[in-house]
Design an enzyme around this catalytic site. Structure first.
Site, short mmCIF file in Angstrom:
data_model
loop_
_atom_site.label_atom_id
_atom_site.label_comp_id
_atom_site.label_asym_id
_atom_site.label_seq_id
_atom_site.Cartn_x
_atom_site.Cartn_y
_atom_site.Cartn_z
N ASP A 161 -7.60 9.60 34.71
CA ASP A 161 -6.47 8.93 35.58
C ASP A 161 -7.73 8.84 36.60
OD1 ASP A 161 -4.77 8.68 33.56
OD2 ASP A 161 -3.23 8.96 34.52
N GLU A 398 -1.30 21.81 31.51
CA GLU A 398 -1.75 19.97 31.38
C GLU A 398 -2.82 20.73 31.77
OE1 GLU A 398 -0.20 17.47 33.78
OE2 GLU A 398 -1.47 16.07 32.68
C1 DGY Z 1 1.02 9.71 34.66
O1 DGY Z 1 2.03 9.59 35.06
O2 DGY Z 1 0.15 10.01 35.11
C2 DGY Z 1 0.36 9.60 33.45
O3 DGY Z 1 -1.56 10.14 33.33
C3 DGY Z 1 0.72 7.60 33.63
O4 DGY Z 1 0.16 7.65 32.23
#
Ligand code: DGY
Length: 418
Positions: A161, A398
């Protein structure tokens, strides 16, 4: 060694029957590429459950072939941005953008390793037309000029992201229009559920979120019409990671088709065109593949872990593969744990912040396979040792700090904690 029982407890705690959440509160729905990888875990424990995961993902496919990046079952959660922001008009509600296309690769693995042959045959045959429809959609909607490489229109589509590779392209997105959803500046904590769950220093910034939401508002105003979005989106990038994974998925799709006695004609065309087009993404000076900004027409000079993913897709010739391995070794001297998501001496590198530096296990897993494919066994062994050390030393997390190894971001759901 990794504690397999503890790993199984993570899956069980995240199991919602027909889909699996990445973690309970931070990500309380079904994410596409997460789910694909998760199904490989299920295949070890319960083969049937792995196919159920894939089936529930594929059943959320849009009529035009698009595979959404989040399926909002069950409805109702504090997740932001949820269905009321996306307004997909689908049942179940979904987002209107996609995510890295690893599905065909995973389905091939489930098929080939399947112990229950009847189940594997049946499920793979049912998945194939949908996988083909998805890849067709990617080329039609995201490569209307026929370049051989597809574009992403939102940073969330990369799965990486807030990668600094997106900074320049994202700066073109006007943040102001997000105010209708996010309120005025300073009110982000009230809407961003993620900030209550993870330290803000480990998540994308509020400024980035305003631009993410601004893009979503533009897409929903265009009713997610793919014929418009490619031309209208201010963010339009050929992501090297997404395209490497698509290339790999095409190779796997072709194998699957052959295995069930079908000719992979159109997939072979995508493979040939993609291989040729990938040359455009190689940076000889930096010794790595880069992403390409479709709006400026320029390569994005930010080396990230995605730039090594062509190894997983058998794209580079042996010389280039050697250059990639040498580049990765240089990164490996700068950090304790491979593979940081961004080149560790880059000014934007941040060892804590999501995709701006931390190590991600799924990327390591794919790069480990790529390195072995080309015979870089020592480097592959380092990657494996680093990955195991992170999980053994810091738990199932994560992502991880490449210097200290600290676990970051989402934590295991309560039921999985020892
Ligand atoms: C989040 O909510 O951070 C996800 O990566 C978006 O898909």
């Amino acid at each position: 060694m990794i504690d397999r029982e503890a790993a199984a407890r993570v899956l069980e705690a995240n199991d919602r029957g027909h889909f699996t959440v990445p973690t309970d509160t931070l990500y309380p729905h079904q994410w596409m590429w997460d789910s694909a990888f998760i199904s490989l875990g299920w295949a070890v424990l319960r083969e049937e459950r792995a196919w159920i995961e894939i089936d529930s993902l594929l059943s959320a496919q849009w009529p035009d072939g698009m595979m959404p990046h989040i399926v909002f079952h069950p409805p109702g959660s504090a997740y932001f941005p949820g269905p009321s922001v996306w307004q997909s008009a689908t049942d179940p509600p979904t987002t209107g953008i996609t995510q890295p296309p690893v599905l065909a690769t995973v389905v091939r693995q489930l098929y080939e390793r399947g112990r229950d042959r009847g189940l594997a045959e049946r499920m793979a045959r049912a998945a194939l037309p949908r996988l083909l429809a998805y890849h067709r959609w990617l080329y039609r909607a995201r490569d209307p000029e026929g370049s051989g490489l597809v574009a992403i229109l939102h940073p969330w589509e990369s799965g990486m992201d807030n990668s600094p590779a997106w900074d320049t392209a994202l700066a073109r997105v006007p943040p102001e229009r997000a105010a209708v959803v996010m309120g005025d500046r300073g009110q982000e904590r009230a809407v961003r559920s993620d900030l209550a769950l993870v330290h803000p220093a480990q998540r994308p910034s509020n400024e980035e979120y305003r631009r993410y939401i601004s893009l979503v508002i533009g897409f929903r105003e265009a009713s997610y019409n793919p014929d418009r979005l490619y031309w209208e989106s201010p963010f339009c990038v050929v992501d090297v990671g997404f395209n490497a994974l698509l290339h790999r998925a095409n190779l796997d799709l072709a194998q699957l088709l052959k295995a069930v006695g079908q000719e992979p004609h159109e997939v072979a065309v995508w493979i040939d065109r993609g291989r040729e087009a990938f040359d455009r993404l190689w940076d000889e000076r930096a010794g790595i593949y880069l992403s390409l900004d479709r709006r400026s027409g320029r390569l994005i000079e930010v080396p990230t872990s995605a730039g090594f993913l062509p190894l997983f897709a058998a794209l580079p010739d042996p010389d280039r593969a050697g250059r990639l391995a040498a580049t990765l070794e240089t990164w490996g001297r700068a950090v304790r744990f491979l593979v940081p998501s961004v080149e560790p001496t880059h000014p934007a590198f941040d060892s804590l912040r999501y995709w701006r530096g931390p190590v991600w296990v799924q990327v390591n897993w794919m790069l480990w396979q790529g390195l072995r494919r080309y015979g870089f066994v020592d480097l592959a062994a380092r990657l494996q040792a680093d990955t195991f050390a992170l999980v053994e030393g810091h738990g199932f997390r994560e992502y991880y700090d490449p210097w200290t190894g600290s676990g970051l971001g989402g934590t295991p759901s309560p039921g999985a904690r020892p």
